[in-house]
Design an enzyme around this catalytic site. Sequence first.
Site, PDB file in Angstrom:
ATOM      1  CG  ASP A 176      -1.955  -1.111   1.159  1.00 36.54           C
ATOM      2  OD1 ASP A 176      -2.147  -1.674   0.065  1.00 36.54           O
ATOM      3  OD2 ASP A 176      -2.562  -1.417   2.196  1.00 36.54           O
ATOM      4  N   GLY A 177       2.066   1.170   0.551  1.00 38.37           N
ATOM      5  CA  GLY A 177       2.937   2.334   0.602  1.00 38.37           C
ATOM      6  C   GLY A 177       3.327   2.846  -0.774  1.00 38.37           C
ATOM      7  CG  ASN A 272      -4.063   6.010   3.816  1.00 40.10           C
ATOM      8  OD1 ASN A 272      -4.989   5.700   3.078  1.00 40.10           O
ATOM      9  ND2 ASN A 272      -3.165   5.134   4.206  1.00 40.10           N
ATOM     10  CG  ASP A 302      -2.372   9.514  23.401  1.00 41.76           C
ATOM     11  OD1 ASP A 302      -2.146  10.250  24.367  1.00 41.76           O
ATOM     12  OD2 ASP A 302      -2.175   8.282  23.417  1.00 41.76           O
TER      13      ASP A 302
END
Length: 431
Positions: A176-177, A272, A302
């Site tokens: 996917d990268g 994304n 966070d």
Amino acid sequence: MDGGEEVRVEAAPYCCSTCDGGEVSGRSLARRNRKTRSLSTSSAGSSSEYRRTQSLHGPSPVTTFGPKACMLQNPHAVMHIQDPASQRLTWNKPPKSVLVIKKIRDASLLEPFKELCIFLTEVKNMIVYVEKKVLEDPAISGDENFGAITKKFCTFREDLDDISNRVDFIICLGGDGTLLYASSLFQESVPPVMAFHLGSLGFLTPFKFDTYQSQVTQIIEGNAAIVLRSRLVVRVLKENWEKKARMDEKGIILTNGDVESSRKAMQYQVLNEVVVDRGPSSYLSNVDLFLDGHLITTVQGDGVIVSTPTGSTAYAVAAGASMIHPNVPAIMITPICPHSLSFRPIVVPAGVELKIMLSRDARNTAWVSFDGRKRQEICHGDSITITTSCFPVPSICSRDPVNDWFESLAECLHWNVRKKQNYLSSEDEEF
């Protein structure tokens, strides 16, 4: 693209009857009523003009309400919702150039990369673009037989060479990268992307390399389904950017002390997600979230994830968000470990403008990253503006947008996979 070539996606827009703001005549109103009646009483042999096609979306809404009311038209509309089943790839002219993206430092991809490049160059007579650092791999540069092929390649360097108008379509080899990296190379219009599953996860890579020749040939002929993966356009405005000195031709250092010139704006196209987190600090992050200029809430935890539907199955789903099909026009807002039991992920319409700023009483700065890259610190006075981009990533499907997505859910994320119960016979029911 060169020679006026351009890629087109054939799709039926999700549009409605146009209203010019005037009165609806009795004749047009009667005609509309007849159409409505024909919908409710239509048989199998009725005209296909009013028949609903198979789609993820409902029927197109009528934008006129009664004899005089209508929806105000917006000439600055961001996007139209399209029927996924109608999205097909076509070419105005035959494609001549292709960008091949290979995962760096992966020995298992060397042979597929060489086979594909030889096929594209020798058999299909395509102009192949390859990143320069890929050819610098010793396993490729040291291959004398493959060296004759690499001399025909066109090379480029990331962030230095602009290939946006030179490439007709893209082929990704990896996980996917590689698709995320392909998206980052094009800040405006993106050529169609064909992604082969040769990586670890492969959620966004539907093609298998075993039959690459027939599959690539089919794409070149323009016979394939396509899914438009929306992106986010992100603008980061740094308030206290360091003033940079520059040297002119005579070697004199010139410094511009204007306040406005010290503000630096950077823009990114994100496929994304945008992640704002607390970074190395042990304190909770404290950022304000605005929607169309209105303060919606303060995120204390966070961090927060702002993602596309494509990114909903990445970091967002790990943080508790729902999974959304890429054809759904939406932006997802997902808190990361919020210090509030009632702070749940939400989905807002595509096209709204989100703005994230560090709260005044925040104890520490925040950090932001874009698809896991370009990580940078956000200080007081800085702002992050996010909205839907007008330049989606046209991802070529192996079958169609619906089947590809559900197959990825089952194979990659094991969605709804469990051991089935045994059949219960009539004798067992007695006990």
